[in-house]
Write a protein that holds these residues in place. Structure first.
Motif, PDB file in Angstrom:
ATOM      1  N   THR A  65       5.248  -5.863  -1.343  1.00  0.00           N
ATOM      2  CA  THR A  65       4.385  -4.884  -1.991  1.00  0.00           C
ATOM      3  C   THR A  65       4.949  -4.543  -3.367  1.00  0.00           C
ATOM      4  O   THR A  65       6.150  -4.743  -3.626  1.00  0.00           O
ATOM      5  N   HIS A  80       8.142  -2.571  -3.354  1.00  0.00           N
ATOM      6  CA  HIS A  80       9.164  -3.040  -2.412  1.00  0.00           C
ATOM      7  C   HIS A  80      10.572  -2.739  -2.903  1.00  0.00           C
ATOM      8  O   HIS A  80      11.402  -2.217  -2.136  1.00  0.00           O
ATOM      9  N   TRP A 140       3.055  -9.719   5.055  1.00  0.00           N
ATOM     10  CA  TRP A 140       3.600  -8.660   4.206  1.00  0.00           C
ATOM     11  C   TRP A 140       4.863  -8.056   4.815  1.00  0.00           C
ATOM     12  O   TRP A 140       5.015  -7.986   6.031  1.00  0.00           O
ATOM     13  N   ARG A 200       6.437  -4.477   4.785  1.00  0.00           N
ATOM     14  CA  ARG A 200       6.085  -3.108   4.411  1.00  0.00           C
ATOM     15  C   ARG A 200       7.167  -2.130   4.845  1.00  0.00           C
ATOM     16  O   ARG A 200       7.877  -2.356   5.836  1.00  0.00           O
ATOM     17  N   ASP A 250       2.411   3.158   0.101  1.00  0.00           N
ATOM     18  CA  ASP A 250       1.928   1.933  -0.531  1.00  0.00           C
ATOM     19  C   ASP A 250       0.944   1.248   0.416  1.00  0.00           C
ATOM     20  O   ASP A 250       1.326   0.766   1.475  1.00  0.00           O
ATOM     21  N   THR A 259      -1.142  -1.255  -0.671  1.00  0.00           N
ATOM     22  CA  THR A 259      -1.592  -2.449  -1.400  1.00  0.00           C
ATOM     23  C   THR A 259      -2.034  -3.554  -0.463  1.00  0.00           C
ATOM     24  O   THR A 259      -2.899  -4.369  -0.807  1.00  0.00           O
ATOM     25  N   THR A 260      -1.456  -3.582   0.731  1.00  0.00           N
ATOM     26  CA  THR A 260      -1.716  -4.704   1.633  1.00  0.00           C
ATOM     27  C   THR A 260      -3.150  -4.730   2.158  1.00  0.00           C
ATOM     28  O   THR A 260      -3.594  -5.758   2.681  1.00  0.00           O
ATOM     29  N   THR A 298      -5.543  -4.826   6.666  1.00  0.00           N
ATOM     30  CA  THR A 298      -4.536  -5.797   6.218  1.00  0.00           C
ATOM     31  C   THR A 298      -4.649  -7.107   6.977  1.00  0.00           C
ATOM     32  O   THR A 298      -4.638  -8.194   6.398  1.00  0.00           O
ATOM     33  N   GLU A 353      -3.902  -8.983  -4.381  1.00  0.00           N
ATOM     34  CA  GLU A 353      -2.627  -9.029  -5.095  1.00  0.00           C
ATOM     35  C   GLU A 353      -2.737  -8.517  -6.526  1.00  0.00           C
ATOM     36  O   GLU A 353      -1.723  -8.276  -7.180  1.00  0.00           O
ATOM     37  N   ALA A 399      -2.129  -2.840  -7.396  1.00  0.00           N
ATOM     38  CA  ALA A 399      -1.223  -2.037  -6.581  1.00  0.00           C
ATOM     39  C   ALA A 399      -1.949  -0.754  -6.226  1.00  0.00           C
ATOM     40  O   ALA A 399      -2.519  -0.092  -7.104  1.00  0.00           O
ATOM     41  N   TYR A 415      -1.970   2.982  -3.940  1.00  0.00           N
ATOM     42  CA  TYR A 415      -1.170   3.967  -3.227  1.00  0.00           C
ATOM     43  C   TYR A 415      -2.068   5.063  -2.679  1.00  0.00           C
ATOM     44  O   TYR A 415      -2.986   5.536  -3.359  1.00  0.00           O
ATOM     45  N   SER A 452      -1.123  -4.746 -10.638  1.00  0.00           N
ATOM     46  CA  SER A 452       0.091  -4.880  -9.826  1.00  0.00           C
ATOM     47  C   SER A 452       1.363  -4.817 -10.635  1.00  0.00           C
ATOM     48  O   SER A 452       2.388  -4.319 -10.162  1.00  0.00           O
TER      49      SER A 452
END
Length: 979
Positions: free
Chosen positions: A590, A593, A609, A611, A642, A644-645, A708, A738, A741, A743, A804
């Motif tokens: 992510t 990360h 992923w 996470r 996060d 993002t996934t 996800t 991807e 990003a 949140y 991202s």
């Protein structure tokens, strides 16, 4: 121990002495030795035991066709069982031990099997262990499992690395004997990109083992000169220690390069082995031929080996297997071995030739028309019993016996695409057939051309014909046509061994035919002939010949079994390459990360992923402490996660709304710009496929989110609908998972935190940016972003997305600006707790068996429009009165545990499948409720609120009293998320 059997000469480096151990004893060898040659030099013939009868065994060959000298190399985590001592290069500090024996190779308790061989004949396992039935699990199976298998794993993690690679060439040459070297010279001089691969650590093939002249000089000198020329060519790649193990489609070949197997341990950063995928325009198989043994009584004793192998040990490694040697042959090749041994000073007891007309010698006795009918010796050969031409018997004292029954061309790779070899009556052997892998040609002994000059000539010609170029000049060499007659076994023997690793005898083949296993494939499976680690390289032809004789057929009529990759055993490590541990599959990180890693996050794999699962702080000793703190802090103030996934798909075009209206069971056609809607997607059979949101950023632009786990499948589904069901629609899709990003900023102070970074021209007050709103915005002074007013936690929450590359910076900025609100990062565990508290369905509930009706979303399925799955979702079987419904459960006693996967039963009554009322899908401890809670599917669950039930889990052997509640444990009215 001194090297009692070491001779003068050879190609070993006598200036480099190497110490090694075998079965705990220390020995010395030289650089250039194999483990087998070094042990023979030290007088060790016994190197292992056979699989079934545990008979003493020594090396039969000097190459990869070896069935007997199978050992475990190295100790500890690097221990490698089932290694052929004949191919293992000697190195300083090597340790090896014999296997398939206990307590030692010299005294093996399991050798009692040999005495009971009459009860353990071929196929005995199909006829025994049948009665009494109760014995199977408690008696028979444990004994069989203990006795089964060759070698033992260390059960420790392999510390070495393995790799994979790709190579391309105009010409791949498999085998670096005389034909392979000439093919490489021809193609290399013409400028072709050439790969010359050989399984040996030195190039030259049989030329390294023969005492002959090539081009007017010693074969070794010609080989050295040729290899030097090839090494100087930039377009030629020489790959030693590389076994081409399979021929696959489209000119692709698999090859295993043993990069570091000859070292004590790999150099830093270097792999132990590499699995190459080689793409070849043309391929030449120059793999040579394998000498075939002759079956006779007790032909498996240590010291009995192929005559060509004996010649290799003498000429290449300067080792004799014994001081007094006999030869048993049915062709001229055995006489060549006798001559070479005699020239080295080895005493030749006799050459026993099955032919009445045979070359004679002034240096040693030749017994024409004779046969070896038995051997003697406890742990190694001591005597051979010979029946002479006149029928008289004679006993010869010898410590080794070289056996030569002719040669079989190495056709394996020609058959890997189900091609069949053709029978050559002149050679009494199979040669490559007419159907070869595309682009492959065969040269040298592999094609049946068994003379040295023939191999050289066919190699040059094969390369020239493949590209229409000039062939390299062929050096002079012996051109005597090969003469070999078929002599497979000595008649009248009780136990003449064919497959020496699996203990298959001539008698076993006859028994198989007698019991009706007449097909060659049935023969293989009934007797295990050719199923050992050598895949029958030295045994199959003998078995086929005997089968043909019994059936009254010719060998070609019997046929061969199917040859399959790999050509020789391949380690699992090489097949896996780097795909182990965290590199078992690609890992996606992510955007936050590395920030999360700095904060000490504990990570979990979610699909591909990685996470953050939770963020422990000082003083926390249990994961629950961290998760409870994150949940409480988020609900009290603000937390950031996060997300993002989650799958993100841009849907654009004039028909984008119509397209989504078709995909989702609930309406989307009239969704206003700047609004988000929750959507449920059904499969064609009416089962829930996935849920998510769709935000309308413009009339012709939507942003769709997915779970996800379903990001890929949903995108594939959407593409199918676009291309196949709505091909004329003006709609385009692209996955942007991807690219952005994203949140989640959740909690009562989430708006206050975002107001500190959202540029002032954008009003995100509740009045201007209400629940389920979305917009394109800018943050931090002009950085483009997207903002969504959606909540997965049940709190007032937003999801903010930036490109991202700014994801890490945004996370750090949110943490910095949120200090005044005591902001906390929260991971997937806290996220899961809050979604269960709120009653949100996720992957556990969208499990491929549930419907909108089960999920409590039946009213979302619009009857006013056509959408995928709508019609079949109305099937009676999916809408029964007692259908499963999503509800909540909590224990009556706060300290009791809710177990996901547990089944719900009535408060009283039987506990069995017939009385099953439902099951728990998700469970967690809720800091808000003060006990564990769960989501569950219960029959008619929506009508059973407040009912007391039993939650039983046979897996964990637990039974807990629970109460059925609403799935919405926290803020069921939804006031918080709309604040």
């Amino acid at each position: 121990m001194t090297q009692v059997n070491r001779l003068d000469g050879g190609q070993i480096d006598r200036g480099s002495s190497l110490k090694f151990k075998f079965d705990g004893k220390s020995f010395t060898g030289h650089a250039g030795d194999t483990l087998a040659s070094a042990l023979l030099a030290n007088g060790v013939r016994l190197m292992g035991r056979s699989f079934k009868y545990h008979r003493p065994r020594g090396p039969l060959s000097a190459g990869s066709e070896e069935p007997n000298a199978i050992v475990t190399l190295r100790d500890g985590a690097r221990a490698e069982p089932n290694t052929r001592a004949t191919t293992a290069e000697l190195f300083e500090g090597l340790t090896a031990r014999s296997q398939n024996c206990w307590p030692s190779v010299k005294f093996d308790v399991m050798a009692v099997n040999d005495a009971a061989s009459d009860f353990l004949a071929a196929g005995f396992y199909y006829k025994t262990f049948m009665w009494p039935a109760s014995f199977w699990e408690k008696v028979y199976e444990p004994i069989i499992r203990r006795a089964a298998g060759l070698g033992a794993l260390s059960m420790q993690e392999d510390p070495d690395q393995y790799d994979k690679g790709f190579r391309h060439c105009d010409l791949l040459i498999i085998g670096a004997g005389p034909s392979g070297l000439m093919a490489a010279l021809t193609a290399g001089r013409a400028g072709k990109d050439v790969i010359l691969a050989d399984e040996d650590f030195a190039l030259g093939g049989r030329l390294l083992s023969e005492n002959m002249a090539v081009g007017g000089k010693a074969a070794l000198d010609w080989t050295t000169q040729t290899v030097a020329e090839l090494s100087s060519m930039p377009n030629v790649r020489l790959m030693t220690r590389t076994t081409v193990m399979g021929a696959f489609d489209h000119g692709i070949y698999g090859a295993v390069e043993r990069v570091s197997d000859h070292l004590f341990e790999p150099a830093a950063g270097k792999p132990r082995q590499i699995l190459w995928r080689i793409y070849a325009g043309k391929t030449m198989l120059c793999a040579g031929a394998i000498e075939r043994p002759i079956a006779f009584e007790n032909n498996d004793r240590p010291g009995i080996m192929l005559a060509s192998a004996m010649r290799s040990y003498v000429n290449r490694w300067a080792v004799t297997p014994a001081q007094r040697v006999a030869i048993f042959t049915s062709c001229d090749d055995g006489h060549r071995t006798a001559a070479d041994l005699h020239a080295k000073g080895v005493k030749i007891a006799a050459v026993i030739d099955t032919r009445s007309e045979t070359p004679m010698s002034m240096d040693y006795e030749v017994l024409a028309g004779a046969q070896v009918i038995n051997t003697k010796g406890r742990l190694g050969l001591a005597f051979v019993e010979v029946q002479q031409a006149d029928g008289s018997m004679r006993t010869l004292e010898c410590g080794a016996l070289g056996v030569s029954g002719g040669w079989n061309p190495n056709v394996h790779l020609t058959c890997h695409q189900r091609g069949r070899p053709a029978w050559n009556a002149e050679l009494s052997a199979f040669v490559p057939g007419g159907t070869l892998p595309p682009g492959m040609s065969v040269a040298g002994a592999a094609s049946g051309d068994l003379s040295t000059y023939g191999a050289l000539h066919s190699g040059a010609k094969g390369a020239a014909d493949a590209f229409g170029i000039k062939a390299a000049d062929v050096p002079t060499a012996a051109d005597t046509p090969a003469k070999q007659s078929a002599f497979w076994y000595v008649e009248g023997c009780k136990r003449a061994w064919l497959d020496q690793q699996n203990d298959v005898t001539v008698k076993d083949v006859k028994l198989a035919h007698q019991e009706g296993f007449k097909s060659v494939e049935h023969l293989k499976r009934y007797t295990t002939l050719g199923m050992a680690t050598d895949q029958g390289k030295t045994s199959n032809m003998g078995g086929l010949a005997i089968m043909a004789e019994i059936a009254g057929k010719g060998i070609p009529d019997v046929g061969t079994t199917i040859f399959r990759p790999p050509y020789t055993p391949v380690s699992i490590g090489a097949l896996a390459g780097r795909m182990r541990g965290m590199e078992f599959h690609p890992t996606r990180l992510t955007p936050s990360h590395f920030w999360a890693k700095e904060r000490g996050a504990v990570f979990v794999e979610v699909g591909n992923w990685l996470r953050a699962q939770w963020f422990p702080i000082e003083g926390e000793t249990h994961w629950r402490q961290s998760v409870d703190r994150e949940v409480k802090a988020t609900r009290a103030s603000v937390g950031v996660c996060d997300c993002t996934t989650l799958g993100k798909i841009d849907v654009q075009g004039a028909d984008a709304a119509t397209f989504l209206n078709k995909l989702y069971c609930n309406p989307f056609a009239k969704l206003a710009v700047g609004k988000v809607r929750y959507g449920l997607m059904l499969r064609e059979d009416g089962i829930a496929m996935d849920d998510g949101t769709a935000g309308r950023l413009a009339e012709d632009h939507f942003v769709v989110t997915t779970t996800t786990a379903k990001a890929g499948p949903v995108y594939q589904h959407m593409e199918f609908v676009r291309q196949c069901l709505m091909p004329d629609a003006d709609v385009q899709l692209i996955s942007t998972t991807e690219a952005w990003a994203q949140y989640a900023v959740a909690g009562p102070n989430s708006r206050k935190l975002l107001q500190k970074i959202v540029d002032p021209e954008f009003d995100i007050s509740n009045e201007a940016f209400e629940f389920m709103a979305c917009a394109n915005i800018t943050v931090c002074g002009g950085l483009r972003a997207r903002l969504f007013r959606i909540s997965f936690s049940g709190e007032m929450a937003f999801e903010i997305a930036v490109p991202s590359r700014y994801g890490d910076a945004l996370m750090r900025k949110l943490m910095e600006e949120g200090e005044e609100f005591d902001v906390v990062p929260y991971g997937t565990e806290a996220l899961g707790v809050m979604r269960i508290e709120k009653g949100h369905a996720a992957g556990n509930e969208l499990n491929g068996t549930t419907t909108a009706n089960n999920l409590g979303m039946g009213r979302m399925v619009s009857k006013k429009k056509d959408s995928i799955g709508t019609v079949l979702s109305e099937r009676a079987g999916l809408n029964e009165e007692d259908a499963l419904k999503l509800v909540g459960v909590k224990p009556l006693a706060r300290e009791d545990k809710i177990t996901a996967g547990g089944h719900l039963m009535a408060a009283d009554g039987p506990v069995d499948a017939a009385h099953d009322q439902g099951y728990v899908t998700s469970a967690a401890y809720s800091p808000e409720v003060g006990s564990m809670i769960g989501l569950a599917f219960i029959k008619s669950g929506d009508a059973r609120m407040g009912e007391k039930m039993r939650l039983v889990s046979p897996v964990t052997d637990s039974e807990v009293e629970v109460e059925v509640t609403s799935a919405h444990f926290v803020d069921p009215e939804g006031g918080r998320q709309r604040a």
